[in-house]
Design an enzyme around this catalytic site. Structure first.
Site, short mmCIF file in Angstrom:
data_model
loop_
_atom_site.label_atom_id
_atom_site.label_comp_id
_atom_site.label_asym_id
_atom_site.label_seq_id
_atom_site.Cartn_x
_atom_site.Cartn_y
_atom_site.Cartn_z
N LYS A 18 -14.42 0.31 -4.06
CA LYS A 18 -15.51 0.68 -3.15
C LYS A 18 -16.58 1.46 -3.91
CE LYS A 18 -12.44 1.10 0.84
NZ LYS A 18 -11.80 2.03 1.77
N HIS B 79 7.77 -26.70 -1.01
CA HIS B 79 7.14 -27.84 -1.69
C HIS B 79 6.03 -27.40 -2.64
CE1 HIS B 79 9.20 -30.87 0.88
NE2 HIS B 79 9.33 -29.79 1.64
N GLU C 201 0.82 -1.21 0.00
CA GLU C 201 0.00 0.00 0.00
C GLU C 201 0.87 1.27 0.00
OE1 GLU C 201 -4.31 -0.50 1.91
OE2 GLU C 201 -2.99 0.60 3.23
O1 PA5 Z 1 -3.91 1.14 5.72
C1 PA5 Z 1 -5.04 1.52 5.48
O2 PA5 Z 1 -5.32 2.70 5.39
C2 PA5 Z 1 -6.19 0.54 5.27
O3 PA5 Z 1 -5.78 -0.77 5.26
C3 PA5 Z 1 -7.19 0.69 6.39
O4 PA5 Z 1 -6.53 0.45 7.61
C4 PA5 Z 1 -8.34 -0.25 6.24
O5 PA5 Z 1 -8.99 -0.01 5.03
C5 PA5 Z 1 -9.33 -0.09 7.38
O6 PA5 Z 1 -9.75 1.22 7.48
P1 PA5 Z 1 -10.49 1.75 8.76
O7 PA5 Z 1 -9.58 1.62 9.91
O8 PA5 Z 1 -10.85 3.15 8.44
O9 PA5 Z 1 -11.71 0.88 8.94
#
Ligand code: PA5
Length: 444
Positions: free
Chosen positions: A420, A306, A285
């Site tokens: 989303k 394996h 990310e």
């Molecule tokens: O790193 C990130 O921003 C995402 O993985 C969020 O943590 C994830 O989408 C969860 O978001 P939230 O904590 O707002 O529910």
């Protein structure tokens, strides 16, 4: 913790890693001075040394209340609000359940998928049990977590009564905004704040990770101490050649520039499986944007030798691997002698299982290097809370530095919104009417 990059640097022209020193130092300076892209999300940088004993006491007190009143606690969260806690719990817990002591509740994870069967079976399991919920969401609006919380809140209130539900439901969320905050305030839940300036994937050392970890009975003081020591050991004042984060950021970027587009995080301990998962999110990310970025993959060895071993040894040479090596196991177990020796394994009799594992690790390293896979090795002496704290902070800081050297903003994630939007349009969420029509046309 030790970092050995020699078996990766040998794949590069002499002096390549050192040539990254100016870029790495500039990235470290920009982080420190808050002048880099994404500088409103740098709260993690000096977070460990800012954690006070008083704050840890509050976390421990809440964990104690949950432990006293629950035989199971569901941790609801996804992505950065899930993987850090799970990584630490799986690494420190006993492999077949986290029931080390009778006063420790079973920790279950939910809110990280939209599986109807998963949720139905969770509800069946919880039925009739004294359970609680830690609802973790920074935005407070994440669909997976919100659906799960809606189900569990109602069930907890119905089965345990409103008063007990108020005691055993805890919110970890934004200070002011989002549905999780509104509900927590309205219902009077105990709540903890996720700082505005700490993004999800960098939040394991906030209540997002610390509360579930404390609830499971693990040593959050040692975890934080490990992170604090690593924060100091990788400070900007520590020279490039001695700075583990600088070295890891440099070698990764050097390999990437030289055609190694995939990094495989490797462990030889199944308990580290979720550390791999946490790491994949952290690096994926943070770096995968602007059509750039190393693809973070992960394997558990020797299990995956394996299955994926062939590809790693012999497939397209676009990979490098980073191995997390643990020097000593927590238990002692030897290979037994067998009079008949039908399996031919008596040459191993009396040897520790861990010695066999270590030789597998060394043999694999040599084979992969011979096969053209640069090898980075991170060693810790034991898999304990202190070393995990070190590892967490090491990977976080190296990630920030590495992303800046790559030339991206490591602290945003604009790409995760696209699915989303489509999903909401398909589900007819109010406000998505225009997209809804267009997307249905495309699906015809
Ligand atoms: O790193 C990130 O921003 C995402 O993985 C969020 O943590 C994830 O989408 C969860 O978001 P939230 O904590 O707002 O529910």
């Amino acid at each position: 913790m030790k970092l050995d990059i020699t078996k990766a640097a040998q794949f590069l022209p002499a002096g390549t890693v050192e040539s990254y020193e100016p870029a790495v130092n500039a990235a470290m300076k920009a982080l420190e001075e808050g002048t880099c892209p994404g500088n409103d999300f740098l709260g993690w940088l000096h977070l460990p040394t800012a954690i006070t004993p008083g704050f840890l006491c509050k976390i421990k007190a809440c964990a104690q209340t949950l432990r006293e009143n629950c035989e199971a606690v569901v941790v609801a969260g996804i992505g950065g609000s899930y993987l850090g806690a799970r990584a630490v719990l799986e690494a420190l817990g006993d492999t077949f359940g986290w029931l080390k002591a009778s006063d420790i509740p079973r920790i279950l994870f939910a809110g990280n998928n939209i599986g109807e069967d998963y949720l139905s079976e969770l509800i069946d399991y919880l039925h009739g049990k004294r359970f609680g919920v830690i609802n973790i969401s920074k935005s407070g609006t994440t669909t997976e977590t919100a659906i799960t919380f809606r189900l569990l809140k109602r069930m907890c209130e119905e089965e345990r009564g409103k008063d007990m539900a108020r005691k055993v439901i805890v919110a970890v969320t934004d200070a002011k905004k989002g549905a999780a905050r509104t509900t927590a305030d309205k219902e009077g839940y105990t709540s903890f704040i996720i700082p505005d300036n700490v993004g999800g994937r960098f939040s394991v050392l906030t209540p997002v990770g610390l509360l579930p970890i404390a609830c499971a009975g693990f040593d959050i003081d040692a975890l934080v101490k490990g992170a604090q020591d690593m924060e100091k050991a990788t400070d900007i004042s520590v020279p490039f050649a001695d700075n583990l984060c600088a070295q890891y950021a440099a070698i990764r970027n050097a390999l990437y520039t030289n055609g190694k587009k995939i990094e495989i995080l490797v462990n030889f301990q199944p308990k580290l499986h979720y550390v791999n998962e946490w790491w994949k999110q952290l690096y994926g990310e943070s770096e995968g944007k602007d059509k750039k970025g190393i693809f973070p993959a992960a394997v558990d060895f020797s299990t995956d030798l394996h299955s994926m071993g062939q590809w790693i040894q012999d497939g397209e040479r676009t990979i490098f691997e980073t191995v997390i090596s643990v020097d000593k196991p927590e238990h002692k177990l030897e290979v037994p002698t067998d009079e008949e020796n039908l399996d031919g394994l008596n040459f191993l009799a009396g040897k520790r299982i861990d010695e066999v594992n270590h030789q597998a690790e060394l043999g694999t390293q040599l084979a992969h290097v011979d096969g053209g896979v640069p090898n980075i090795r991170i060693s810790i002496d034991r898999l304990d809370a202190y070393n995990l704290g070190q590892l967490i902070y090491f990977f976080e800081k190296a990630c920030g530095v590495s992303g800046l050297v790559l030339g991206v903003n490591p602290f945003n994630q604009p790409g995760v919104e696209d699915y989303k939007r489509n999903m909401f349009a398909l589900l007819n969420k109010p406000g998505y009417e225009a997209e809804s029509k267009a997307i249905r046309e495309r699906l015809k």
